[in-house]
Design an enzyme around this catalytic site. Structure first.
Site, mmCIF file in Angstrom:
data_model
loop_
_atom_site.group_PDB
_atom_site.id
_atom_site.type_symbol
_atom_site.label_atom_id
_atom_site.label_comp_id
_atom_site.label_asym_id
_atom_site.label_seq_id
_atom_site.Cartn_x
_atom_site.Cartn_y
_atom_site.Cartn_z
ATOM 1 N N HIS A 254 33.654 54.478 17.866
ATOM 2 C CA HIS A 254 34.538 54.564 16.705
ATOM 3 C C HIS A 254 35.480 55.769 16.719
ATOM 4 O O HIS A 254 36.702 55.636 16.624
ATOM 5 C CB HIS A 254 33.709 54.681 15.419
ATOM 6 C CG HIS A 254 32.619 53.679 15.251
ATOM 7 N ND1 HIS A 254 32.840 52.391 14.826
ATOM 8 C CD2 HIS A 254 31.271 53.782 15.427
ATOM 9 C CE1 HIS A 254 31.691 51.743 14.726
ATOM 10 N NE2 HIS A 254 30.723 52.562 15.089
HETATM 11 C C1 BDR Z 1 31.145 55.902 11.646
HETATM 12 O O1 BDR Z 1 29.866 56.246 11.136
HETATM 13 C C2 BDR Z 1 29.218 57.144 12.009
HETATM 14 O O2 BDR Z 1 27.911 56.732 12.257
HETATM 15 C C3 BDR Z 1 30.061 57.234 13.258
HETATM 16 O O3 BDR Z 1 30.045 58.565 13.769
HETATM 17 C C4 BDR Z 1 31.440 56.829 12.804
HETATM 18 O O4 BDR Z 1 32.195 57.930 12.360
HETATM 19 C C5 BDR Z 1 31.143 54.421 12.007
HETATM 20 O O5 BDR Z 1 30.851 53.654 10.895
#
Ligand code: BDR
Ligand code: CA
Length: 327
Positions: A254
């Site tokens: 992400h």
């Molecule tokens: C987001 O949530 C976190 O667990 C990850 O680092 C990312 O920023 C994805 O939903």
């Protein structure tokens, strides 16, 4: 190479950001993909500083992890810790994805020392006032950014923009809410309403950007300790995602997307829309409400959405960034 449709207004904004390495403050909650975002930012942006926030793990752990990653890269970038809890919501973390440390799965060194400051909000405000054209890149809950905008409304005009990872047309903490928005919906609502340039990389995009076994192997074979450490982190992160989904070949990577949207905008297909954050719904709190209507009187766009990515090219940039620091 640009993929898909690029909006006429969004493209110049991001092209300008990438004309020279964009100047950024990365606000994060490491977190495996946050750690990767730090590497890409260190390699491809003018990274002024790292702010930390509670999110994937409590603040002491996300700060410790940010310092460790900073140290492993050997870069001279300050780490400032910020908000220990969301504005209104009860603090909730993501140990089921990132482990209890926030960065489980690799043998990590001890941090070289404490954070360079414990007032990330003040650091963000001062830096945006003293430096022209800073992009804020939040890849965790938006608490620090909302607090900075609240205490210093002039920031809305001073910053070049905000490129965030969060939201989407589906959720991962609830059916409709993505973790970063769900963790602090009131902060996210303030950020989506702040009035300046805003780029959103949500789950629709990041699920196209997976750490497949082949991509992890391309990091595993790189020389140096850092590459081995990141390969281990990727394996842990991917295992938790693949084990919890019926259709993923690897973890969605992400957070680097919010950095790459600025440093390499041509990787992305973009569109513009009006996005707001639901804070009140019983079933929809933390949802990003994206106005996709074709009605002529729909709300004016406030957000550029990265909606497609050249994932192979993007992952090559991640691999090269790790290789660069893996000596
Ligand atoms: C987001 O949530 C976190 O667990 C990850 O680092 C990312 O920023 C994805 O939903
Ligand atoms: Ca994150």
């Amino acid at each position: 190479r640009s993929l898909g449709w690029m909006s006429d207004t969004a493209t110049p904004l991001l092209e300008r950001a990438a004309a020279a390495p964009p100047t950024i403050i990365l606000d994060c909650d490491p977190g495996h993909d946050d750690a990767i975002a730090i590497v890409v930012a260190a390699r491809h942006t003018n990274l002024l500083g790292i702010a930390t926030v509670a999110g994937n793990a409590p603040l002491d752990r996300t700060t410790r992890n940010a310092i460790i990653v900073r140290d492993m890269l050997g870069i001279d970038v300050p780490v400032h810790s910020g908000a220990e809890r969301p504005l209104v919501a009860e603090p909730k973390h993501a140990g089921h994805i990132h482990g209890e440390s926030g960065l489980d799965g690799a043998d990590l060194p001890e941090p070289s020392g404490p954070a360079d400051g414990i007032d990330a909000v003040g650091y963000i405000i001062e830096t945006c006032r003293s430096t022209e054209g800073v992009w804020l890149v939040p890849v965790g809950p938006l608490t620090n950014i909302a607090l900075a905008l609240r205490s210093a409304p002039d920031l809305a005009r001073r910053v070049a923009g905000i490129s965030l990872m969060g939201g989407g047309s589906f959720g991962n903490r609830t059916a409709v809410a993505e973790f970063n928005i769900w963790a602090d919906p009131e902060a996210a609502a303030a950020v989506f309403a702040y009035g300046g340039p805003l780029v959103m990389s949500g789950l629709d995009l990041t699920h196209q950007f997976q750490a497949t076994p082949e991509r992890i192997e391309s990091i595993r074979v790189l020389p140096g300790r850092l590459a081995a450490t990141f390969a281990d982190l990727f394996v842990f992160f991917s295992r938790t995602y693949v084990g919890r989904h019926d259709s993923l070949r690897g973890a969605p990577v992400h957070d680097p997307c919010a950095v790459l949207a600025l440093s390499h905008p041509r990787l992305f297909g973009l569109r513009e829309a009006h996005v707001t954050v639901e804070t009140a719904g019983v079933h929809t709190r933390g949802m990003t409400v994206i106005d996709n209507r074709r009605l002529l009187e729909r709300s004016a766009p406030n957000c550029t959405i990265t909606e497609s990515v050249d994932a192979d090219a993007g992952f090559e940039i991640i691999t090269e960034s790790i290789a660069h620091f893996s000596r």
